[in-house]
Scaffold this motif. Structure first.
Motif, short mmCIF file in Angstrom:
data_model
loop_
_atom_site.label_atom_id
_atom_site.label_comp_id
_atom_site.label_asym_id
_atom_site.label_seq_id
_atom_site.Cartn_x
_atom_site.Cartn_y
_atom_site.Cartn_z
N LEU A 1 0.86 -1.21 0.02
CA LEU A 1 -0.08 -0.07 -0.08
C LEU A 1 0.76 1.18 0.21
O LEU A 1 0.71 2.34 -0.78
CB LEU A 1 -0.92 -0.02 1.17
CG LEU A 1 -2.01 1.24 1.31
CD1 LEU A 1 -2.80 1.50 0.30
CD2 LEU A 1 -2.65 1.23 2.66
N ILE B 1 -4.16 2.15 -5.50
CA ILE B 1 -3.99 2.44 -3.99
C ILE B 1 -5.51 1.90 -3.22
O ILE B 1 -5.24 1.14 -2.45
CB ILE B 1 -4.39 4.19 -3.73
CG1 ILE B 1 -2.91 4.67 -3.97
CG2 ILE B 1 -4.64 4.24 -2.17
CD1 ILE B 1 -2.93 6.27 -4.03
N CYS C 1 -4.72 -2.05 -3.52
CA CYS C 1 -3.63 -2.47 -2.45
C CYS C 1 -4.16 -2.05 -1.19
O CYS C 1 -3.78 -2.93 -0.13
CB CYS C 1 -2.31 -1.44 -2.37
SG CYS C 1 -1.32 -2.05 -4.23
N GLY C 2 -5.16 -1.09 -0.82
CA GLY C 2 -5.76 -0.93 0.46
C GLY C 2 -6.52 -2.23 1.01
O GLY C 2 -6.91 -2.32 2.07
#
Length: 199
Positions: free
Chosen positions: A14, A109, A112-113
């Motif tokens: 992240l 983002i 990945c979060g």
């Protein structure tokens, strides 16, 4: 998005996604100051111009982020994955490219979060002609970040031969350099705590 740190590897990925978006933002803001002639000018690099290199990075992001999102959502792989490369340079002007790059950076983002360490070895399938490409989420994300870094470095070098000075791209990770990125974090709506959690 939670400010608490997730699993260690997922948190690192992240942070790499945030770094990727920040570096793209900083680099593209510099490139946006070029004249159109300088943006398109032939230069010595893997791709022959800043415009071509940045467009390539964007198309590759579309390609891999689509594959990762599809696997995350339980969808089949894209039936025509090379459609993301149907046009070599989909954007003529840096401002338009910058907007498109920001959108895919935010998708990365978000992706990945949503990761956890125990999910990172799940296999992502890319339906390449002849033989599907099978990669773990970890390997595919690592490849995507490395690809971006590789070509951003080429644009950075090409900027050195233009009227716009290349920006620093290594002021993201160290706590002691927070002041160097504070204005950009504020403009992007981020905080140090958002990315790194409580100290």
């Amino acid at each position: 998005m939670k400010s608490a740190r997730p699993d260690p590897l997922a948190h690192h990925l992240l942070s790499m996604a945030y770094n990727n978006a920040w570096a793209n933002d900083r680099l593209l803001r510099a490139c946006a100051q070029l004249s159109q002639a300088e943006f398109e000018a032939q230069r010595c690099s893997f791709f022959p111009s800043i415009k071509a290199t940045l467009n390539h990075n964007l198309c590759v992001d579309w390609f891999y982020v689509d594959a990762l999102e599809r696997e995350q959502q339980g969808l089949p792989p894209h039936a025509d994955c090379y459609s993301f490369f149907a046009v070599d340079e989909p954007f003529e002007r840096c401002a338009e490219l910058q907007q498109a790059q920001s959108k895919v950076d935010l998708r990365l983002i978000a992706l990945c979060g949503a990761q956890h360490d125990d999910q990172l070895e799940r296999i992502v399938t890319i339906a390449r002609p002849g033989r599907p490409q099978l990669e773990s989420r970890t390997r595919l994300l690592a490849h995507l970040f490395q690809h971006q870094i590789h070509h951003r470095g080429q644009v950075h070098a090409m900027l050195a031969g233009s009227s716009i000075a290349p920006p620093q791209l290594d002021e993201f990770f160290c706590a002691g350099e927070a002041d160097e990125r504070a204005a950009e974090f504020a403009a992007l709506g981020w905080t140090e705590t958002l990315i790194w959690g409580q100290p």
